[in-house]
Scaffold this motif. Structure first.
Motif, PDB file in Angstrom:
ATOM      1  N   HIS A 204     -36.705  54.134 118.535  1.00  0.00           N
ATOM      2  CA  HIS A 204     -36.092  54.142 119.839  1.00  0.00           C
ATOM      3  C   HIS A 204     -37.085  53.905 120.884  1.00  0.00           C
TER       4      HIS A 204
ATOM      5  N   ASN B 176     -25.962  54.194 123.570  1.00  0.00           N
ATOM      6  CA  ASN B 176     -27.199  54.204 123.109  1.00  0.00           C
ATOM      7  C   ASN B 176     -28.035  54.924 124.119  1.00  0.00           C
ATOM      8  N   ILE B 177     -27.624  55.562 125.251  1.00  0.00           N
ATOM      9  CA  ILE B 177     -28.757  55.911 126.137  1.00  0.00           C
ATOM     10  C   ILE B 177     -28.379  57.496 126.170  1.00  0.00           C
ATOM     11  N   TRP B 178     -29.736  58.166 125.675  1.00  0.00           N
ATOM     12  CA  TRP B 178     -29.767  59.650 125.642  1.00  0.00           C
ATOM     13  C   TRP B 178     -30.486  60.325 126.832  1.00  0.00           C
TER      14      TRP B 178
ATOM     15  N   THR C  60     -30.689  48.495 130.186  1.00  0.00           N
ATOM     16  CA  THR C  60     -29.355  48.228 129.542  1.00  0.00           C
ATOM     17  C   THR C  60     -29.408  47.109 128.744  1.00  0.00           C
TER      18      THR C  60
ATOM     19  N   ARG D  42     -25.726  63.657 123.036  1.00  0.00           N
ATOM     20  CA  ARG D  42     -27.156  62.686 123.179  1.00  0.00           C
ATOM     21  C   ARG D  42     -28.099  63.406 124.035  1.00  0.00           C
TER      22      ARG D  42
ATOM     23  N   HIS E 229     -23.190  53.209 128.506  1.00  0.00           N
ATOM     24  CA  HIS E 229     -24.144  52.863 127.364  1.00  0.00           C
ATOM     25  C   HIS E 229     -24.148  53.877 126.730  1.00  0.00           C
TER      26      HIS E 229
ATOM     27  N   THR F  34     -32.387  48.882 121.332  1.00  0.00           N
ATOM     28  CA  THR F  34     -32.558  50.289 120.830  1.00  0.00           C
ATOM     29  C   THR F  34     -31.817  51.365 121.100  1.00  0.00           C
ATOM     30  N   THR F  35     -31.895  52.497 120.738  1.00  0.00           N
ATOM     31  CA  THR F  35     -31.461  53.687 121.330  1.00  0.00           C
ATOM     32  C   THR F  35     -32.726  53.985 122.565  1.00  0.00           C
TER      33      THR F  35
ATOM     34  N   LEU G  65     -32.089  61.747 115.376  1.00  0.00           N
ATOM     35  CA  LEU G  65     -33.064  60.790 116.098  1.00  0.00           C
ATOM     36  C   LEU G  65     -34.416  60.818 115.182  1.00  0.00           C
TER      37      LEU G  65
ATOM     38  N   LYS H 285     -31.583  52.066 111.440  1.00  0.00           N
ATOM     39  CA  LYS H 285     -31.633  50.510 111.292  1.00  0.00           C
ATOM     40  C   LYS H 285     -32.835  49.967 110.915  1.00  0.00           C
TER      41      LYS H 285
END
Ligand SMILES: O=C(O)/C=C(\CC(=O)C(=O)O)C(=O)O
Length: 311
Positions: free
Chosen positions: A153, A208-210, A171, A251, A206, A175-176, A298, A309
């Protein structure tokens, strides 16, 4: 090589207190650094500051003292793209540390694979102007596309006023994406104000955003400081962290940021900084999420049955 620390540099807190809070089993300190030692791992020529050495042995001793089980070690700008100190710490951790590196776009597949083997699971893009020179977005995108197939990530560090300009870039990342220190909000502004609402919107839109809910000691304007036994430190930062904890419980991450580079005002007692966590994660369930379940997914996905992935 001998290095002179930046004038006025505050050394990390000697002999931190034992936290009153007992962390859940397997807690991860998901943001911390190793610095040097400069004699063994020289600081980068392009660095904007020279820290005091902060070794892997000192980091691992602090981990045990505070009640953490694992570390995520993040490459800091004073080491530039030379990840040797980071990789050395990971390789000495018995699998209890994973890392976030900084690399250039011409990094080879072999180099990435070697870093993966050592425990690197992400790269960091730093946009804080006092810390780094500008890197063109095309270069960063090349890095992003190279690391994505490894399941890594991207950690991003920026200041809140720069989010509008960086929005499209963030955005569009494949990836994360993990944001350092809640995107550095100005906590004198309201938590429902325009600036922080934009950050909340970024995470809302989004998935995928932490975010790391770390660094209250860096963000706080009114304290009280995590010193002298203070159990309710940095209350002005709490509403911001609490908002993200409640809205995005799966997240969020937390890290000590030891050894706290570039603090100018005071150096927190790390034991009290750990006690701060209960102000933002007030239930056992939240503590389990932010300190164990989320960082494990993570950084150690293979231990919790998650497939990255590309693996
Ligand atoms: O350690 C942090 O997270 C914050 C830093 C240092 C840093 O990120 C770096 O040098 O790469 C800062 O705000 O000066």
């Amino acid at each position: 090589m001998k290095f002179d620390v930046t004038p006025g540099w505050l050394p990390f807190y000697a002999n931190p207190s034992k936290p009153q809070v007992v962390l859940p089993a397997g807690a991860v300190d998901a943001h911390c650094h190793v610095f040097g030692p400069g004699e063994q791992f020289p600081y980068a020529p392009e660095r904007k500051y020279t820290p005091c050495d902060a070794s892997k042995e000192q980091l691992f001793a602090l981990r045990d003292h505070l009640g953490f089980s694992r570390n995520v070690i993040v490459q800091a700008t004073c080491h530039g793209k030379d990840n040797r100190a980071l990789v050395d710490a990971l390789e000495s951790s018995n699998g209890l540390a994973r890392g976030v590196a900084t690399v250039s776009s011409d990094i080879s597949e072999e180099e990435l694979q070697a870093m993966h083997k050592a425990g690197v699971r992400g790269v960091r893009f730093n946009f804080v102007k006092r810390l780094v020179d500008f890197t063109p977005k095309e270069e960063l995108l090349k890095v992003a596309n190279k690391i994505a197939p490894l399941g890594w990530h991207i950690v991003v560090y920026f200041e809140a006023q720069d989010l509008p300009e960086l929005w499209d870039f963030f955005t569009g990342l494949p990836t994360t994406v993990v944001v350092d220190h809640m995107g550095r909000p100005d906590v004198a502004k309201p938590v429902d104000g325009e600036e922080f609402s934009l950050f909340v919107k970024l995470m809302e839109e989004h998935p995928n955003i932490w975010s790391k809910l770390s660094c209250p000691e860096r963000l706080s304007k009114t304290g009280p400081k995590a010193l002298d036994g203070e159990q309710n430190a940095y209350t002005d930062v709490v509403p911001f962290a609490r908002r993200l904890m409640q809205k995005f419980p799966d997240r969020v991450l937390f890290g000590t940021d030891w050894p706290h580079p570039n603090l100018k005002d005071h150096m927190p007692d790390d034991g009290l900084l750990v006690d701060y966590i209960v102000q933002i994660a007030s239930t056992e369930k939240e503590q389990q999420q932010i300190l164990v379940d989320n960082p494990m997914r993570l950084y150690w996905p293979e231990e919790v049955g998650v497939t990255l992935k590309g693996e």
